[in-house]
Motif scaffolding. Structure first.
Motif, PDB file in Angstrom:
ATOM      1  N   TYR A  21      -4.323   3.158   8.850  1.00 54.09           N
ATOM      2  CA  TYR A  21      -5.764   2.962   8.684  1.00 54.09           C
ATOM      3  C   TYR A  21      -6.596   4.069   9.326  1.00 54.09           C
ATOM      4  CZ  TYR A  21      -4.962  -1.623   6.710  1.00 54.09           C
ATOM      5  OH  TYR A  21      -4.565  -2.638   5.888  1.00 54.09           O
ATOM      6  N   TYR A  32      -2.240  -5.328  -7.645  1.00 57.75           N
ATOM      7  CA  TYR A  32      -0.859  -5.803  -7.718  1.00 57.75           C
ATOM      8  C   TYR A  32      -0.770  -7.230  -7.223  1.00 57.75           C
ATOM      9  CZ  TYR A  32      -1.278  -4.182  -2.880  1.00 57.75           C
ATOM     10  OH  TYR A  32      -1.731  -3.958  -1.609  1.00 57.75           O
ATOM     11  N   THR A  70       0.811  -1.221   0.000  1.00 56.22           N
ATOM     12  CA  THR A  70       0.000   0.000   0.000  1.00 56.22           C
ATOM     13  C   THR A  70       0.848   1.277   0.000  1.00 56.22           C
ATOM     14  OG1 THR A  70      -1.596  -1.274   1.261  1.00 56.22           O
ATOM     15  CG2 THR A  70      -1.981   1.098   1.125  1.00 56.22           C
ATOM     16  N   GLU A 112       9.264 -12.323  10.331  1.00 50.00           N
ATOM     17  CA  GLU A 112       8.342 -12.828  11.354  1.00 50.00           C
ATOM     18  C   GLU A 112       8.748 -14.242  11.715  1.00 50.00           C
ATOM     19  OE1 GLU A 112       4.052 -11.570  11.241  1.00 50.00           O
ATOM     20  OE2 GLU A 112       4.460 -11.684   9.099  1.00 50.00           O
ATOM     21  N   PHE A 140      -7.240  -3.665  -0.069  1.00 52.55           N
ATOM     22  CA  PHE A 140      -7.008  -4.869   0.732  1.00 52.55           C
ATOM     23  C   PHE A 140      -5.838  -5.636   0.144  1.00 52.55           C
ATOM     24  CE2 PHE A 140      -9.990  -6.893  -2.410  1.00 52.55           C
ATOM     25  CZ  PHE A 140      -9.161  -7.935  -2.841  1.00 52.55           C
ATOM     26  N   GLY A 143      -4.216  -9.899   0.317  1.00 52.01           N
ATOM     27  CA  GLY A 143      -4.305 -11.256   0.854  1.00 52.01           C
ATOM     28  C   GLY A 143      -3.031 -11.998   0.506  1.00 52.01           C
TER      29      GLY A 143
HETATM   30  P1  HAM Z   1      -1.705  -7.199   6.260  1.00 49.42           P
HETATM   31  O1  HAM Z   1      -2.854  -7.539   7.140  1.00 49.42           O
HETATM   32  O2  HAM Z   1      -0.400  -6.908   6.925  1.00 49.42           O
HETATM   33  O3  HAM Z   1      -2.166  -5.948   5.394  1.00 49.42           O
HETATM   34  O4  HAM Z   1      -1.484  -8.349   5.200  1.00 49.42           O
HETATM   35  C1  HAM Z   1      -2.540  -8.756   4.355  1.00 49.42           C
HETATM   36  C2  HAM Z   1      -2.522 -10.252   4.171  1.00 49.42           C
HETATM   37  O5  HAM Z   1      -1.237 -10.689   3.730  1.00 49.42           O
HETATM   38  C3  HAM Z   1      -2.751 -11.060   5.438  1.00 49.42           C
HETATM   39  O6  HAM Z   1      -4.123 -11.157   5.720  1.00 49.42           O
HETATM   40  C4  HAM Z   1      -2.176 -12.409   5.050  1.00 49.42           C
HETATM   41  O7  HAM Z   1      -3.082 -13.137   4.239  1.00 49.42           O
HETATM   42  C5  HAM Z   1      -0.991 -12.002   4.211  1.00 49.42           C
HETATM   43  N1  HAM Z   1       0.237 -11.988   5.037  1.00 49.42           N
HETATM   44  C6  HAM Z   1       0.708 -10.999   5.818  1.00 49.42           C
HETATM   45  N2  HAM Z   1       1.862 -11.353   6.404  1.00 49.42           N
HETATM   46  C7  HAM Z   1       2.144 -12.607   5.987  1.00 49.42           C
HETATM   47  C8  HAM Z   1       3.218 -13.535   6.217  1.00 49.42           C
HETATM   48  N3  HAM Z   1       4.243 -13.235   6.998  1.00 49.42           N
HETATM   49  N4  HAM Z   1       3.150 -14.742   5.619  1.00 49.42           N
HETATM   50  C9  HAM Z   1       2.132 -15.058   4.788  1.00 49.42           C
HETATM   51  N5  HAM Z   1       1.098 -14.234   4.531  1.00 49.42           N
HETATM   52  C10 HAM Z   1       1.107 -13.017   5.103  1.00 49.42           C
HETATM   53  C11 HAM Z   1      -1.406  -5.358   4.443  1.00 49.42           C
HETATM   54  O8  HAM Z   1      -0.390  -5.800   4.004  1.00 49.42           O
HETATM   55  C12 HAM Z   1      -2.062  -4.131   3.871  1.00 49.42           C
HETATM   56  N6  HAM Z   1      -1.140  -3.531   2.896  1.00 49.42           N
HETATM   57  C13 HAM Z   1      -3.391  -4.484   3.225  1.00 49.42           C
HETATM   58  C14 HAM Z   1      -4.072  -3.285   2.643  1.00 49.42           C
HETATM   59  C15 HAM Z   1      -4.100  -2.937   1.345  1.00 49.42           C
HETATM   60  N7  HAM Z   1      -4.741  -2.380   3.305  1.00 49.42           N
HETATM   61  C16 HAM Z   1      -5.193  -1.474   2.482  1.00 49.42           C
HETATM   62  N8  HAM Z   1      -4.783  -1.780   1.282  1.00 49.42           N
END
Ligand code: HAM
Length: 439
Positions: free
Chosen positions: A262, A106, A83, A114, A303, A305
């Protein structure tokens, strides 16, 4: 030398790839349907982009970033999320004045230091969307509808959407004070991280998974109950839009999400199949982010995922959703002349669109037939000296065992061995599509 990859980083192997392709294709198809355009931003950004954008006190910035100095002495960071980079790109390209409304998507790797576990990696891959330049609650609903539609397209039913509003900057400041007051009495019995968070950012306490902290968190005040009039109206409009679109959600008044940018709407799509790392998709509004990066006030929402988690759920729920890939034709060859002719024929057939493989290890016929079976070839053609001399051979249909005599001519063979296909470059326009094959 160890042959292990870096801890928390994995090879995605050819056998798993069809699952990734399925998920990526669904994402791209949904982006087409909702009219979002793809953007690719660099993997490396100036560290400051994330310390400012994601927030100094977040877990991501304090302990999860891969940060290093490049040879010019600049501090760079492997992007932990997309983001902030998309907001940076918005300003880089002057869209705030030229094209202030943007719907972007994207796909790509992200990096966070982590603790690795199922569904949590140090290099992981996200699919995400961002809408910049619109504050209307209908946009919040569209972003959430996109997430639901994507999961539906992949056949994932029974997911849960957690929805909340954390309000504007003023609401959050007041809510932080409320939380400080709430936790003040119990903080001595909570974990060391929460004790640190009480001063730095008490909202983070709500994310704590420690069992000893949960009872105090469950009785904390909810942010949606303490919004200013504008934010409350926005949230009720978002809910009304979701109702109109018949999209399910549960208001979870203590959902705050782990990134500082946020504002107002936040949401997560969770799956019961995933255990501790149950969030498939997380997102929300970030109306202050572009301004925080030095641009004009610009609302935004999106969002993201993780593909790893999505693939885990898909494999568990619908193991038959992808079929192993098949080869159109295996060309078995006996002797040097036949290998030469086989290579030429294979190359010509590939040029016409067929998937073809040949033996490269001068092995005996029996081993080549095993290879054809392993590759799930639909057809087999054995070339020896006689066939090369006569310019004819026997094409075997590997599914029903039938054989037919064929001319060793690429055009004729192509007609027989591969199904209609979409030529991405339109190269089969002339000649090849008399049988009604696309393009
Ligand atoms: P986030 O909750 O940090 O949000 O990550 C979004 C998704 O990325 C998580 O729900 C999960 O599915 C995946 N994810 C995060 N960290 C890991 C990890 N270490 N290993 C595997 N999967 C992972 C964001 O990244 C924000 N940029 C989302 C957003 C976009 N908000 C507004 N626009």
């Amino acid at each position: 030398m160890s042959h292990d990859p870096v801890r928390g980083m994995y090879d995605i192997l050819p056998d798993e790839m069809p699952w990734w392709h399925l998920a990526e294709a669904a994402m791209r198809e949904m982006a087409r349907r909702y009219n979002y355009r793809e953007i690719r931003v660099p993997l490396l950004e100036p560290t400051e982009l994330f310390t400012r954008g994601v927030g100094e006190a977040t877990d991501i910035v304090t302990k999860e970033m891969y940060t290093f100095q490049d040879r010019g002495g600049r501090s760079l960071t492997l992007r932990p999320e997309g983001t902030a980079s998309v907001a940076r790109a918005y300003l880089t390209h002057g869209w705030q004045t030229q094209a202030p409304f943007q719907k972007l998507y994207y796909i790509g790797p992200m990096f966070r230091y982590e603790k690795p576990q199922k569904g949590r990696n140090r290099q992981f891959h996200q699919y995400g969307i961002e809408v910049l330049g619109a504050l209307d609650p209908a946009v919040d609903a569209e972003v959430i509808a996109f997430a639901w539609s994507l999961m539906e397209m992949l056949g994932l039913a029974g997911l849960r959407l957690r929805l909340n509003s954390i309000g504007c900057a003023q609401d959050r400041a007041a809510y932080r004070d409320l939380l400080r007051t709430h936790f003040a009495a119990s903080i001595g019995r909570m974990c060391a991280d929460c004790q640190r968070r009480l001063d730095e950012n008490p909202l983070r306490i709500l994310d704590c998974k420690e069992a000893s902290c949960r009872p105090f968190i469950e009785t904390a005040p909810g942010s949606a109950d303490h919004l200013c009039a504008d934010c409350a109206a926005h949230f009720s409009d978002v809910c009304a839009w979701l109702d109109r679109l018949a999209l399910d959600y549960d208001v979870d008044a203590r959902l705050v999400r782990g990134l500082d940018y946020y504002t107002r709407t936040v949401f997560e799509l969770v799956s019961a199949d995933l255990g501790a790392q149950d969030t498939l998709i997380g997102g929300g509004r970030y109306d202050g982010l572009v301004e925080m990066l030095g641009g004009p006030p610009t609302p935004g929402i999106g969002f993201a995922g993780g593909f790893e988690r999505l693939v885990l759920v898909l494999q568990e729920r619908s193991p038959d959703a992808v079929q192993p890939e098949r080869l159109d034709l295996f060309l078995a060859t006996l002797g040097l002349e036949a290998r030469r002719a086989g290579m030429a024929l294979a190359t010509a057939l590939r040029g016409l669109g067929a998937s073809v493989d040949v033996d490269h290890r001068a092995r005996g016929l029996r081993k080549q037939l095993t290879q054809a079976n392993d590759l799930r070839a639909r057809h087999l053609l054995v070339l020896g000296d006689d066939e090369v001399r006569a310019g004819r051979g026997r094409l075997k249909d590997m599914d029903d065992g039938s054989e037919r005599e064929v001319a060793l001519d690429p055009e004729t063979l192509a007609e027989l061995v591969f199904p209609p296909w979409d030529d991405p470059c339109g190269g089969r326009d002339e000649g090849g599509d008399a049988e009604g094959r696309s393009p």
